[in-house]
Structures are given as C-alpha cells and as structure tokens.
Scaffold this motif. Sequence first.
Motif, PDB file in Angstrom:
ATOM      1  N   LEU A 176     -69.410  59.348  -0.706  1.00 15.37           N
ATOM      2  CA  LEU A 176     -69.024  60.753  -0.712  1.00 15.37           C
ATOM      3  C   LEU A 176     -68.849  61.276   0.713  1.00 15.37           C
ATOM      4  O   LEU A 176     -67.919  62.050   0.989  1.00 15.37           O
ATOM      5  CB  LEU A 176     -70.066  61.592  -1.448  1.00 15.37           C
ATOM      6  CG  LEU A 176     -69.760  63.087  -1.531  1.00 15.37           C
ATOM      7  CD1 LEU A 176     -68.420  63.332  -2.217  1.00 15.37           C
ATOM      8  CD2 LEU A 176     -70.870  63.836  -2.253  1.00 15.37           C
ATOM      9  N   VAL A 177     -69.713  60.862   1.632  1.00 19.56           N
ATOM     10  CA  VAL A 177     -69.588  61.274   3.032  1.00 19.56           C
ATOM     11  C   VAL A 177     -68.243  60.819   3.591  1.00 19.56           C
ATOM     12  O   VAL A 177     -67.533  61.584   4.257  1.00 19.56           O
ATOM     13  CB  VAL A 177     -70.740  60.702   3.872  1.00 19.56           C
ATOM     14  CG1 VAL A 177     -70.514  60.970   5.364  1.00 19.56           C
ATOM     15  CG2 VAL A 177     -72.073  61.295   3.435  1.00 19.56           C
ATOM     16  N   GLN A 178     -67.870  59.587   3.311  1.00 16.97           N
ATOM     17  CA  GLN A 178     -66.600  59.062   3.795  1.00 16.97           C
ATOM     18  C   GLN A 178     -65.427  59.793   3.153  1.00 16.97           C
ATOM     19  O   GLN A 178     -64.414  60.071   3.808  1.00 16.97           O
ATOM     20  CB  GLN A 178     -66.531  57.562   3.510  1.00 16.97           C
ATOM     21  CG  GLN A 178     -67.559  56.757   4.287  1.00 16.97           C
ATOM     22  CD  GLN A 178     -67.742  55.348   3.760  1.00 16.97           C
ATOM     23  OE1 GLN A 178     -66.849  54.788   3.132  1.00 16.97           O
ATOM     24  NE2 GLN A 178     -68.907  54.765   4.006  1.00 16.97           N
ATOM     25  N   GLU A 179     -65.561  60.114   1.866  1.00 15.24           N
ATOM     26  CA  GLU A 179     -64.513  60.843   1.158  1.00 15.24           C
ATOM     27  C   GLU A 179     -64.328  62.240   1.747  1.00 15.24           C
ATOM     28  O   GLU A 179     -63.198  62.705   1.935  1.00 15.24           O
ATOM     29  CB  GLU A 179     -64.871  60.934  -0.328  1.00 15.24           C
ATOM     30  CG  GLU A 179     -63.827  61.619  -1.183  1.00 15.24           C
ATOM     31  CD  GLU A 179     -64.246  61.704  -2.639  1.00 15.24           C
ATOM     32  OE1 GLU A 179     -63.726  62.591  -3.348  1.00 15.24           O
ATOM     33  OE2 GLU A 179     -65.101  60.899  -3.063  1.00 15.24           O
ATOM     34  N   LEU A 180     -65.444  62.916   2.041  1.00  8.93           N
ATOM     35  CA  LEU A 180     -65.370  64.244   2.627  1.00  8.93           C
ATOM     36  C   LEU A 180     -64.726  64.201   4.011  1.00  8.93           C
ATOM     37  O   LEU A 180     -63.902  65.055   4.362  1.00  8.93           O
ATOM     38  CB  LEU A 180     -66.773  64.852   2.720  1.00  8.93           C
ATOM     39  CG  LEU A 180     -67.411  65.284   1.398  1.00  8.93           C
ATOM     40  CD1 LEU A 180     -68.900  65.543   1.584  1.00  8.93           C
ATOM     41  CD2 LEU A 180     -66.727  66.534   0.853  1.00  8.93           C
ATOM     42  N   ALA A 182     -62.591  61.958   5.147  1.00  6.80           N
ATOM     43  CA  ALA A 182     -61.170  61.658   5.001  1.00  6.80           C
ATOM     44  C   ALA A 182     -60.385  62.878   4.543  1.00  6.80           C
ATOM     45  O   ALA A 182     -59.194  63.016   4.844  1.00  6.80           O
ATOM     46  CB  ALA A 182     -60.986  60.503   4.006  1.00  6.80           C
ATOM     47  N   ALA A 183     -61.059  63.786   3.812  1.00  5.01           N
ATOM     48  CA  ALA A 183     -60.409  64.996   3.311  1.00  5.01           C
ATOM     49  C   ALA A 183     -60.377  66.115   4.346  1.00  5.01           C
ATOM     50  O   ALA A 183     -59.852  67.201   4.072  1.00  5.01           O
ATOM     51  CB  ALA A 183     -61.116  65.473   2.045  1.00  5.01           C
ATOM     52  N   GLY A 184     -60.970  65.869   5.519  1.00  8.41           N
ATOM     53  CA  GLY A 184     -60.908  66.853   6.591  1.00  8.41           C
ATOM     54  C   GLY A 184     -62.113  67.758   6.704  1.00  8.41           C
ATOM     55  O   GLY A 184     -62.114  68.692   7.520  1.00  8.41           O
ATOM     56  N   TYR A 185     -63.152  67.523   5.907  1.00 10.92           N
ATOM     57  CA  TYR A 185     -64.357  68.334   6.024  1.00 10.92           C
ATOM     58  C   TYR A 185     -65.166  67.881   7.236  1.00 10.92           C
ATOM     59  O   TYR A 185     -65.124  66.715   7.630  1.00 10.92           O
ATOM     60  CB  TYR A 185     -65.199  68.232   4.745  1.00 10.92           C
ATOM     61  CG  TYR A 185     -64.526  68.852   3.551  1.00 10.92           C
ATOM     62  CD1 TYR A 185     -64.484  70.237   3.395  1.00 10.92           C
ATOM     63  CD2 TYR A 185     -63.896  68.063   2.592  1.00 10.92           C
ATOM     64  CE1 TYR A 185     -63.847  70.816   2.306  1.00 10.92           C
ATOM     65  CE2 TYR A 185     -63.256  68.629   1.501  1.00 10.92           C
ATOM     66  CZ  TYR A 185     -63.236  70.008   1.365  1.00 10.92           C
ATOM     67  OH  TYR A 185     -62.593  70.574   0.290  1.00 10.92           O
ATOM     68  N   ASP A 186     -65.897  68.813   7.831  1.00  9.59           N
ATOM     69  CA  ASP A 186     -66.606  68.537   9.074  1.00  9.59           C
ATOM     70  C   ASP A 186     -67.890  67.760   8.797  1.00  9.59           C
ATOM     71  O   ASP A 186     -68.907  68.331   8.402  1.00  9.59           O
ATOM     72  CB  ASP A 186     -66.934  69.850   9.797  1.00  9.59           C
ATOM     73  CG  ASP A 186     -67.470  69.608  11.196  1.00  9.59           C
ATOM     74  OD1 ASP A 186     -67.447  68.444  11.651  1.00  9.59           O
ATOM     75  OD2 ASP A 186     -67.919  70.577  11.832  1.00  9.59           O
ATOM     76  N   THR A 192     -72.373  57.585   6.683  1.00 10.33           N
ATOM     77  CA  THR A 192     -73.392  57.415   5.651  1.00 10.33           C
ATOM     78  C   THR A 192     -74.148  58.719   5.437  1.00 10.33           C
ATOM     79  O   THR A 192     -74.100  59.626   6.271  1.00 10.33           O
ATOM     80  CB  THR A 192     -74.405  56.321   6.049  1.00 10.33           C
ATOM     81  OG1 THR A 192     -75.180  56.792   7.174  1.00 10.33           O
ATOM     82  CG2 THR A 192     -73.708  55.021   6.422  1.00 10.33           C
ATOM     83  N   ALA A 193     -74.858  58.781   4.296  1.00 12.72           N
ATOM     84  CA  ALA A 193     -75.650  59.965   3.971  1.00 12.72           C
ATOM     85  C   ALA A 193     -76.743  60.176   5.016  1.00 12.72           C
ATOM     86  O   ALA A 193     -77.018  61.307   5.428  1.00 12.72           O
ATOM     87  CB  ALA A 193     -76.252  59.828   2.579  1.00 12.72           C
ATOM     88  N   ALA A 194     -77.364  59.081   5.447  1.00 12.86           N
ATOM     89  CA  ALA A 194     -78.441  59.189   6.438  1.00 12.86           C
ATOM     90  C   ALA A 194     -77.899  59.716   7.765  1.00 12.86           C
ATOM     91  O   ALA A 194     -78.528  60.559   8.418  1.00 12.86           O
ATOM     92  CB  ALA A 194     -79.098  57.822   6.639  1.00 12.86           C
ATOM     93  N   GLU A 195     -76.717  59.241   8.162  1.00 12.25           N
ATOM     94  CA  GLU A 195     -76.114  59.718   9.404  1.00 12.25           C
ATOM     95  C   GLU A 195     -75.765  61.199   9.302  1.00 12.25           C
ATOM     96  O   GLU A 195     -75.937  61.949  10.269  1.00 12.25           O
ATOM     97  CB  GLU A 195     -74.855  58.904   9.714  1.00 12.25           C
ATOM     98  CG  GLU A 195     -75.123  57.478  10.150  1.00 12.25           C
ATOM     99  CD  GLU A 195     -73.852  56.672  10.332  1.00 12.25           C
ATOM    100  OE1 GLU A 195     -73.938  55.536  10.841  1.00 12.25           O
ATOM    101  OE2 GLU A 195     -72.761  57.183   9.965  1.00 12.25           O
ATOM    102  N   LEU A 196     -75.283  61.620   8.145  1.00 17.24           N
ATOM    103  CA  LEU A 196     -74.913  63.023   7.961  1.00 17.24           C
ATOM    104  C   LEU A 196     -76.140  63.925   8.079  1.00 17.24           C
ATOM    105  O   LEU A 196     -76.090  64.964   8.754  1.00 17.24           O
ATOM    106  CB  LEU A 196     -74.251  63.222   6.599  1.00 17.24           C
ATOM    107  CG  LEU A 196     -73.840  64.658   6.276  1.00 17.24           C
ATOM    108  CD1 LEU A 196     -72.789  65.166   7.270  1.00 17.24           C
ATOM    109  CD2 LEU A 196     -73.329  64.770   4.851  1.00 17.24           C
ATOM    110  N   LYS A 197     -77.227  63.545   7.452  1.00 17.19           N
ATOM    111  CA  LYS A 197     -78.444  64.354   7.531  1.00 17.19           C
ATOM    112  C   LYS A 197     -78.941  64.441   8.968  1.00 17.19           C
ATOM    113  O   LYS A 197     -79.349  65.513   9.426  1.00 17.19           O
ATOM    114  CB  LYS A 197     -79.523  63.760   6.630  1.00 17.19           C
ATOM    115  CG  LYS A 197     -79.234  63.897   5.141  1.00 17.19           C
ATOM    116  CD  LYS A 197     -80.342  63.281   4.302  1.00 17.19           C
ATOM    117  CE  LYS A 197     -80.056  63.426   2.817  1.00 17.19           C
ATOM    118  NZ  LYS A 197     -81.114  62.821   1.973  1.00 17.19           N
ATOM    119  N   ALA A 198     -78.890  63.328   9.674  1.00 14.39           N
ATOM    120  CA  ALA A 198     -79.341  63.323  11.070  1.00 14.39           C
ATOM    121  C   ALA A 198     -78.428  64.189  11.935  1.00 14.39           C
ATOM    122  O   ALA A 198     -78.891  64.908  12.831  1.00 14.39           O
ATOM    123  CB  ALA A 198     -79.378  61.891  11.602  1.00 14.39           C
TER     124      ALA A 198
END
Length: 364
Positions: A176-180, A182-186, A192-198
């Motif tokens: 989902l993180v990769q999909e977001l 690719a769709a242009g979301y920041d 990865t989910a862990a990278e996003l949270k960090a």
Amino acid sequence: MKRKICVTAAVLSVSLLLTACGSKEYLKDIKAEKYVTLGEYKGLTATADKPEVPESLVENYIKENLLTQKAEKVPVTDRAVQTGDIVNIDYAGYRDGVAFEGGTAAGYDLTIGSGQFIAGFEEGLIGAKIGEQVSLDLNFPDYYPRNPDLEGQPVVFEVTVNSIMENQLPELTDELVQELGAAGYDVGDCQTAAELKAWVRDTYERAVQANFDSVVETQLASQIMENSTFQEPPEEMVKRFTDSIQHNVNVRAASLNMTLAQYMQLYEGVDEEGYRTLFQEEGLRMTKQYIMYQAIADREGLAPTQEEMDEELSAMMKLYGYTSEEEIYQKVDKVAFKEDLMRKKVVAFLIENGDIQATTTIVD
C-alpha cells in the motif's frame, strides 16, 4: 501577544526575499560594531517546551492523510451520526424566515469534522439518525467573503439526514505504501510500512525541534538586546526588513483570499496606519537583531564558509524541490541567504554556550 505572534511568523523568511541593492541594505555593507555595543551573550539561560511525539500522533497522521485515500465507504444503519462519518443530507438555510441564496441543497455528501460548513453545522448533526430532521440555530462568521450579506447574521438550517456511511480503512502494508507513492501521495522515499512510520515520526520531531529552537532563540536574542546598546541603524536596511515583513504577510493574506487590510483587521485588529506602524517597529527590531548577530559573528569568527553555503543550498534544494542553485537564486537573495546562515551559526553558538533547559509534554 497576538500581534507579536502574527508578525513574528512573517519574519521567519524575511531575510531570504529578493531586494534591490543599496549602499547599506546588507550587513556586508556596514561594520556591525559601529551600530551596537554588545552586552553579555554567553552563559544565558532559556527554557522551552520540547514535546515527545506519541505513537498515536504518527498513526493518526497516516490514517487521516493516507489510509483515508484508499478507504471504502460502507453504509451505516444501526447507529447515529459520529465524527468522521459521511452523511448525505438535504438542507435549507433561512434568515428571518426566508430562504437565502446558496443555502439550499439536496443529496449533499458531507464529511462530519471536515469544516466545510460554518461553525456549529457539522457538530449539530452528531447524534442524528437516518431520516431525522435537525434544526440548527447558527450565526455566520463576521468575515464571510463568499457572501458578505450574511456576515454575522443569525440563520436557521433545517437539515434532513438521508444516509450515513463510514470509511473502512485498509491495512497499512508495504504494498500500500508503494501504491500510494506511485499515485503521487506524499510518502517521502518510503517503500515499506516501517519506513513510512519512521518518516512521519521524524517529520514531527523535526517540527518540534524547529519550534523549540525558535522559542530558545527568541529568549536568548531578547536578553542580548536588552544588555546591548544600539545606534540608529541604516534606513536602507530597516526598509529592507520592513518591506520583507509586509511582503510575507501579503502572501499569507493572499493565500486566504484576503487583502492585506482585511487580514490585519481580522487577525490583529488594526487599520492601515496601525499595521504599517507595526511593520515598521518589527522591521527596526529585526534590523537591530541581525546587526547584533553580525557583531557576535565578527567577534567569534562565525562567518559562513563556502562549504557551509553549499550544504545549506543542497538542503534547500531537497526540502523545496529546487532543481538547481540558479533556480533558488531566482527567488532568494544570495546575500541575504548568507546573512540567515550567519544567524543560524550564531544561534547555535549561543545555545552551545548557554544554559538551555527543555520541559517535556506529550503532543496530542
């Protein structure tokens, strides 16, 4: 206090604006010690709040700004309206018993808590059930540019709740993180989910640190200015800071679709004469403060090096998406950019040589 907060916010980027050259517009054009006799600037004390960032804040950010983009709307039939629900409504607004223009709609989807309607409208629907009609006695705000005739006016909205839906959020996964992304979301450079949270946590912590540094700088600078003696600074330099402050407030006003006069009247309660005096006073204060910083930099050998300038430029390019130094300098005054880097070095020196205390709270 309200007045100082507003104008000080405009000052944060004041030294980076493009300005015309002048004989004494810049710190490089003067000898700072001619305009200030420094008082004590080492060993000063400052205390500021430095909140901890709870995990709930990180989770809420991801939920509200990212997961909701992929949420599925699910019908609700067994409860009343709650914050966050999407309600389909019919509504009609009346002033003195007469429907006013633009106040009526049918089949309108409204997210409760989105702030789309005037204060009290969305809150008044919380607890309503499907099929229920709610009467809302409200007042339009004193400033309402979409329809000035309604400014400050008491009105009644008759609202019928047709249906309720809620967002069913997806699970946060690497895919989902990769999909977001690719769709242009920041999502930064996260995969990865862990990278996003960090990354989200780091963003909050940098904001906390920036606010802490700003409060500490204000306290330290105020103490040094009180301990120092100033001569009248060059008029050209005062004008540069004053014009830059006004420019920044103008930009903020324009972002709210307001004129400068409207913005200052609403947020500061001053007319044109009042805000021009306010800008002038703040421009004079900022001029003295930068001269003071320059005098400290001269005494302590804190002039920015070319290497430090290059590092700062690289950081700006990454932060704001510039593609080259030339692009930055089309919008940023190179000399003033160096002045601001000097300010940062001086503040770091003051903090290193001061007694700085941090209090801790939890960010909601």
